[in-house]
Design an enzyme around this catalytic site. Structure first.
Site, PDB file in Angstrom:
ATOM      1  N   HIS A 140      -9.106   4.065  -1.241  1.00  0.00           N
ATOM      2  CA  HIS A 140      -7.940   3.425  -0.941  1.00  0.00           C
ATOM      3  C   HIS A 140      -7.449   2.323  -2.070  1.00  0.00           C
ATOM      4  CE1 HIS A 140      -4.234   2.121   0.561  1.00  0.00           C
ATOM      5  NE2 HIS A 140      -4.490   1.070   1.560  1.00  0.00           N
ATOM      6  N   CYS A 194       0.920  -1.150  -0.008  1.00  0.00           N
ATOM      7  CA  CYS A 194       0.071  -0.040  -0.022  1.00  0.00           C
ATOM      8  C   CYS A 194       0.948   1.290   0.029  1.00  0.00           C
ATOM      9  CB  CYS A 194      -0.985  -0.028   1.297  1.00  0.00           C
ATOM     10  SG  CYS A 194      -2.041  -1.511   1.132  1.00  0.00           S
TER      11      CYS A 194
HETATM   12  N1  COA Z   1     -16.760   2.244   4.239  1.00  0.00           N
HETATM   13  C1  COA Z   1     -17.906   2.740   4.009  1.00  0.00           C
HETATM   14  N2  COA Z   1     -18.903   2.005   3.518  1.00  0.00           N
HETATM   15  C2  COA Z   1     -18.351   0.839   2.718  1.00  0.00           C
HETATM   16  C3  COA Z   1     -17.055   0.288   3.053  1.00  0.00           C
HETATM   17  C4  COA Z   1     -16.345   1.226   3.699  1.00  0.00           C
HETATM   18  N3  COA Z   1     -15.145   0.930   3.895  1.00  0.00           N
HETATM   19  N4  COA Z   1     -17.005  -0.723   2.557  1.00  0.00           N
HETATM   20  C5  COA Z   1     -18.346  -1.156   2.175  1.00  0.00           C
HETATM   21  N5  COA Z   1     -19.070  -0.016   2.085  1.00  0.00           N
HETATM   22  C6  COA Z   1     -20.411   0.316   1.842  1.00  0.00           C
HETATM   23  C7  COA Z   1     -20.867  -0.180   0.310  1.00  0.00           C
HETATM   24  O1  COA Z   1     -20.897   0.765  -0.484  1.00  0.00           O
HETATM   25  C8  COA Z   1     -22.110  -0.851   0.483  1.00  0.00           C
HETATM   26  O2  COA Z   1     -23.267   0.052   0.690  1.00  0.00           O
HETATM   27  P1  COA Z   1     -24.798  -0.060   0.115  1.00  0.00           P
HETATM   28  O3  COA Z   1     -25.130  -1.469   0.605  1.00  0.00           O
HETATM   29  O4  COA Z   1     -25.267   1.145   0.317  1.00  0.00           O
HETATM   30  O5  COA Z   1     -24.344  -0.203  -1.500  1.00  0.00           O
HETATM   31  C9  COA Z   1     -22.001  -1.896   1.982  1.00  0.00           C
HETATM   32  O6  COA Z   1     -21.389  -0.970   3.062  1.00  0.00           O
HETATM   33  C10 COA Z   1     -21.710  -3.198   1.614  1.00  0.00           C
HETATM   34  O7  COA Z   1     -20.328  -3.165   0.812  1.00  0.00           O
HETATM   35  P2  COA Z   1     -19.688  -4.443   0.482  1.00  0.00           P
HETATM   36  O8  COA Z   1     -18.826  -4.210  -0.624  1.00  0.00           O
HETATM   37  O9  COA Z   1     -20.668  -5.764   0.347  1.00  0.00           O
HETATM   38  O10 COA Z   1     -18.732  -4.831   1.701  1.00  0.00           O
HETATM   39  P3  COA Z   1     -17.921  -5.866   2.112  1.00  0.00           P
HETATM   40  O11 COA Z   1     -18.201  -6.741   3.319  1.00  0.00           O
HETATM   41  O12 COA Z   1     -17.903  -6.624   0.831  1.00  0.00           O
HETATM   42  O13 COA Z   1     -16.523  -5.201   2.179  1.00  0.00           O
HETATM   43  C11 COA Z   1     -15.109  -4.320   3.849  1.00  0.00           C
HETATM   44  C12 COA Z   1     -16.282  -4.362   3.333  1.00  0.00           C
HETATM   45  C13 COA Z   1     -14.562  -3.385   5.151  1.00  0.00           C
HETATM   46  C14 COA Z   1     -14.519  -5.889   4.337  1.00  0.00           C
HETATM   47  C15 COA Z   1     -13.771  -4.089   2.611  1.00  0.00           C
HETATM   48  O14 COA Z   1     -14.295  -2.685   2.204  1.00  0.00           O
HETATM   49  C16 COA Z   1     -12.481  -4.304   3.169  1.00  0.00           C
HETATM   50  O15 COA Z   1     -11.858  -5.249   2.892  1.00  0.00           O
HETATM   51  N6  COA Z   1     -12.021  -3.199   3.762  1.00  0.00           N
HETATM   52  C17 COA Z   1     -10.361  -3.239   3.918  1.00  0.00           C
HETATM   53  C18 COA Z   1      -9.598  -3.110   2.626  1.00  0.00           C
HETATM   54  C19 COA Z   1      -8.219  -3.232   2.955  1.00  0.00           C
HETATM   55  O16 COA Z   1      -7.591  -4.216   3.756  1.00  0.00           O
HETATM   56  N7  COA Z   1      -7.178  -2.503   2.466  1.00  0.00           N
HETATM   57  C20 COA Z   1      -5.816  -2.349   2.740  1.00  0.00           C
HETATM   58  C21 COA Z   1      -5.636  -1.868   4.049  1.00  0.00           C
HETATM   59  S1  COA Z   1      -3.850  -2.258   4.337  1.00  0.00           S
END
Ligand code: COA
Length: 382
Positions: A330, A83
């Protein structure tokens, strides 16, 4: 070494960009950066990208991206540090110009994460496979362990972490390029879906597409390209053990501390000189750990810095005025360059509703993995 400046910037919106490919996003950001500086040629190109091979099956991004912007022939290469890839691309561009080797170097970052890859598995390649990933850990899981340790040892609460997300969404709501432009409350965060205990969905940065690019030149040529250059005063990078189990203290980010110390020393500044900062809030606990490691909060407890307003717009030292990774998005390889663009705009007085009045010195901090790599840049207006 020569003094160095940024004189042009370009960035796509961050989000789920279904209609834009990896190469198209790069070209949009790169051509905007070149156009803003009135430049039609380059001496070199660095492309920050964590995992084009696994996200969309595309490696060898140097020549591909040079060709996309009509610059086939220039030296060009992909830079990878998980990242922190974008921040490291900027560091290489800075060093190449500072060394006198080149005058016009584009530092870019790009990532396409939403095209169907198993994102959690791809991101986990930035952790230690043998001692962490084979046993089932994910990135939210690693940061959850750091958060849990912080709660145990330092008394940090779920509310303290929620406030980081609330603050950054407030900032991001003011950023037209942010992925999630809506304000949230502490209750929204605490009530959002559990991801890895104690982290909830709204403690996490999202999965994003996007690209960003900046043009790096010698300071003594900067006014050929813009009347408001931003000087890169210093760059610092550092590493720490990959696996959490190999660290002396998982509540402290040693690579962040070291990279900041090196950048401050190179720039000849102290943390108290900093007016605005973009730091790597991939999870809300990360912002708390980073501002502590960088010494950004003087007498204020970093755990309470968001809630107290210290790091909010209008506060003593605003952090993540762009919305941060949490709200702006991100796209991993692009993040470090996008952070530099927020500071570039702040120091040029172009940040609109997010403007920090009188901002003169800004910093960016971009981190790889669970903190095994970190790169910090210090910038000054004019
Ligand atoms: N912040 C705000 N809203 C979020 C979000 C976030 N991080 N991630 C998803 N949403 C919203 C989506 O828009 C969706 O909204 P909607 O239902 O109104 O359309 C809802 O939440 C569900 O989204 P979805 O894509 O099904 O979520 P998910 O469960 O597949 O993924 C996480 C959520 C947090 C697991 C995913 O964003 C993730 O893995 N984040 C971490 C990424 C990471 O590790 N990056 C590297 C860092 S070192």
């Amino acid at each position: 070494m020569r003094d160095v400046a940024i004189v042009g910037a370009g960035m796509t919106p961050f989000g789920e960009l279904w209609e834009s490919s990896l190469r198209q996003m790069f070209a949009d950001a790169a051509l905007e950066a070149l156009g803003s500086a009135g430049v039609d040629h380059l001496d070199a190109l660095y492309v920050g990208n964590m995992s084009g091979g696994q996200f969309v099956g595309q490696e060898h991004l140097g020549p591909m991206m040079a060709e996309q912007i009509g610059m086939s022939g220039v030296p060009a290469m992909r830079v990878e540090s998980a990242c922190a890839s974008g921040g490291m691309a900027l560091r290489l561009a800075y060093l190449e110009v500072a060394s006198g080797q080149s005058d016009l170097v584009l530092a870019a970052g790009v990532e396409k994460m939403t095209d169907g890859a198993d994102v959690t598995a791809v991101l986990a390649t930035a952790a230690d496979q043998e001692t962490e990933v084979y046993h089932g850990i994910t990135f939210p899981g690693l940061y959850a362990m750091m958060a849990r340790a912080h709660m145990e040892e330092r008394g940090t609460t779920l509310e303290d972490m929620a406030w980081v997300s609330v603050k950054n969404h407030r900032h991001g709501a003011l950023n037209p390029k942010a992925q999630y432009r809506r304000e949230i409350t502490v209750d929204d965060v605490l009530g959002s879906a559990p991801v890895a205990e104690p982290l909830r969905l709204l403690n996490c940065s999202p999965v994003s597409d996007g690209a960003a690019a900046v043009l790096v030149v010698p300071l003594d040529r900067a006014r050929e390209f813009t009347d408001r250059p931003v000087q890169v005063l210093g760059s610092g990078a550092a590493t720490a053990p990959m696996a959490l189990a190999d660290r002396a203290d998982v509540t402290r980010l040693e690579a962040v501390r070291l990279s900041a110390e090196r950048a401050y020393q190179a720039a000849g500044i102290r943390p108290s000189d900093i007016d605005v900062a973009e730091v790597h809030d991939c999870f809300s606990i990360a912002e708390i750990l980073c501002i502590e490691a960088m010494g950004l909060t003087d007498g204020c407890n970093p755990v309470q810095a968001a809630e107290s307003g210290y790091t909010a717009l209008g506060g003593t030292r605003p952090v993540n005025t762009s919305g941060g990774l949490k709200s702006k998005g991100h796209p991993v390889g692009a993040t470090g360059v996008a952070q530099a663009i927020e500071i570039y705009e702040q120091l040029r007085g172009e940040a609109g509703d997010r403007q920090v009045e009188g901002a003169d010195i800004g910093v960016t901090q971009n981190m790889g993995g669970s903190g095994a790599s970190s790169v910090v840049h210090v910038f000054r207006r004019g």
